[in-house]
Design an enzyme around this catalytic site. Structure first.
Site, PDB file in Angstrom:
ATOM      1  N   HIS A 152     -55.736 -27.174 -84.755  1.00  0.00           N
ATOM      2  CA  HIS A 152     -55.000 -25.903 -84.819  1.00  0.00           C
ATOM      3  C   HIS A 152     -53.620 -26.073 -85.454  1.00  0.00           C
ATOM      4  O   HIS A 152     -52.912 -25.087 -85.660  1.00  0.00           O
ATOM      5  CB  HIS A 152     -54.928 -25.238 -83.433  1.00  0.00           C
ATOM      6  CG  HIS A 152     -53.928 -25.822 -82.504  1.00  0.00           C
ATOM      7  ND1 HIS A 152     -54.256 -26.738 -81.526  1.00  0.00           N
ATOM      8  CD2 HIS A 152     -52.604 -25.623 -82.393  1.00  0.00           C
ATOM      9  CE1 HIS A 152     -53.159 -27.067 -80.872  1.00  0.00           C
ATOM     10  NE2 HIS A 152     -52.143 -26.399 -81.367  1.00  0.00           N
ATOM     11  N   ASP A 203     -60.769 -29.612 -81.166  1.00  0.00           N
ATOM     12  CA  ASP A 203     -59.426 -29.424 -81.723  1.00  0.00           C
ATOM     13  C   ASP A 203     -58.851 -30.761 -82.181  1.00  0.00           C
ATOM     14  O   ASP A 203     -57.992 -31.353 -81.526  1.00  0.00           O
ATOM     15  CB  ASP A 203     -58.534 -28.766 -80.658  1.00  0.00           C
ATOM     16  CG  ASP A 203     -57.207 -28.294 -81.217  1.00  0.00           C
ATOM     17  OD1 ASP A 203     -57.054 -28.272 -82.448  1.00  0.00           O
ATOM     18  OD2 ASP A 203     -56.321 -27.942 -80.405  1.00  0.00           O
ATOM     19  N   SER A 233     -48.056 -29.937 -79.678  1.00  0.00           N
ATOM     20  CA  SER A 233     -49.435 -29.952 -80.158  1.00  0.00           C
ATOM     21  C   SER A 233     -49.679 -31.076 -81.144  1.00  0.00           C
ATOM     22  O   SER A 233     -48.842 -31.328 -82.009  1.00  0.00           O
ATOM     23  CB  SER A 233     -49.751 -28.653 -80.906  1.00  0.00           C
ATOM     24  OG  SER A 233     -50.303 -27.710 -80.059  1.00  0.00           O
ATOM     25  N   GLY A 234     -50.854 -31.685 -81.020  1.00  0.00           N
ATOM     26  CA  GLY A 234     -51.220 -32.706 -81.981  1.00  0.00           C
ATOM     27  C   GLY A 234     -50.711 -34.090 -81.621  1.00  0.00           C
ATOM     28  O   GLY A 234     -51.153 -35.081 -82.172  1.00  0.00           O
TER      29      GLY A 234
END
Ligand SMILES: *[C@@H]1O[C@H](CO)[C@@H](O)[C@H](O)[C@H]1NC(C)=O
Ligand SMILES: *[C@@H]1O[C@H](CO)[C@@H](O)[C@H](O)[C@H]1NC(C)=O
Length: 252
Positions: free
Chosen positions: A66, A110, A204-205
């Protein structure tokens, strides 16, 4: 019902206009997590976004699917992302490979690989993070660390890398909290609901590191920042990661 749940959940990337940190964490010792990468990109509305990522090979980074966008920019070897540190390496991205079965609605799969245009130079500030050797699930109560340049609930500005210790939770907790989204074969449930510690927007990530190994990728959680939160389970994607890197290396 599905829509209702979705508005309560958020992915943990964030707009670059607001700096901040992890919830309940501390500033990391500069360059103590040399695998950390700072990612910026533009989302489909042209907004400047930020995410984390981590170096797994000299030419490959892992992050969340994402976090995909246009003009992806990478900084390796950073501690303070607003300063022109000598340790920083900015390497253009050659290819972005989000998982083919990444599902925007359920948030499943994801995960994304980024291939760099040239090899990172490894040194004290830039290094690789090990992937799991086997597809073994991390046990509940395992202590892990997540790091990132994301923001806190209070949006206190910090441009330096932050880190926090989080405990892995049982699958059942996330099945109950995120009944429409949690998939125990591809995701991990992380963070004690009774402790004010979490990964948050902008993280995120980034990797969840357990015993020196990348076991999770920061994915999603409730908007209010409460734990547990959901991470992509890296051990479920080992064949995909290896196969994809091999195919791309052969392509040159
Ligand atoms: C969980 O993820 C796997 C792998 O993508 C998929 O095959 C399976 O259908 C998913 N399970 C549910 C309940 O969505
Ligand atoms: C956060 O939001 C979720 C979903 O609405 C809710 O279940 C939970 O109790 C909230 N937690 C806090 C600490 O407000």
């Amino acid at each position: 019902m599905h829509f209702f749940i979705s508005v309560l959940l958020i992915f943990l990337q964030s707009s670059d206009s607001r700096a901040g940190e992890i919830i309940g964490g501390r500033e990391a010792k500069p360059h103590s997590r040399p695998y950390m990468a700072y990612l910026t990109y533009f989302d489909k509305n042209g907004k400047n976004m930020r995410c984390g990522g981590f170096l797994v090979e000299k030419k490959f980074l892992l992050t969340a699917a994402h976090c995909w966008g246009s003009s992806m920019n990478i900084i390796l070897g950073a501690h303070n992302i607003k300063k022109p540190e000598k340790t920083q390496q900015r390497i253009p991205v050659l290819r972005t490979i989000p998982h083919k079965e990444y599902n925007k609605k359920t948030f499943n799969n994801d995960i994304m690989l980024l291939q760099l245009k040239k090899m990172a130079r490894l040194n004290h500030a830039v290094g690789l993070l090990a992937l799991p050797q086997k597809a073994v699930k991390v046990k509940p109560r395992t202590r892990c660390i997540v790091a990132g340049w994301g923001k806190t609930l209070k949006t206190q500005a910090s441009d330096t890398l932050q880190e926090v210790e989080l405990k892995v939770r049982s699958e059942y907790e996330c099945m109950e909290k995120y009944p429409q989204h949690y998939n125990h074969s591809t995701q991990m449930c992380v963070g004690d609901p009774n402790v004010q510690k979490a990964s948050f927007q902008g993280d995120s990530g980034g990797p969840l590191v357990c015993d020196g190994v990348a076991q999770g990728i920061v994915s999603y959680g409730f908007k209010n920042g409460s734990s547990p939160r959901v991470f992509t389970r890296i051990s479920s994607f080992l064949p995909w990661i290896k196969q994809t890197m091999k195919t791309l290396e052969d392509k040159r």
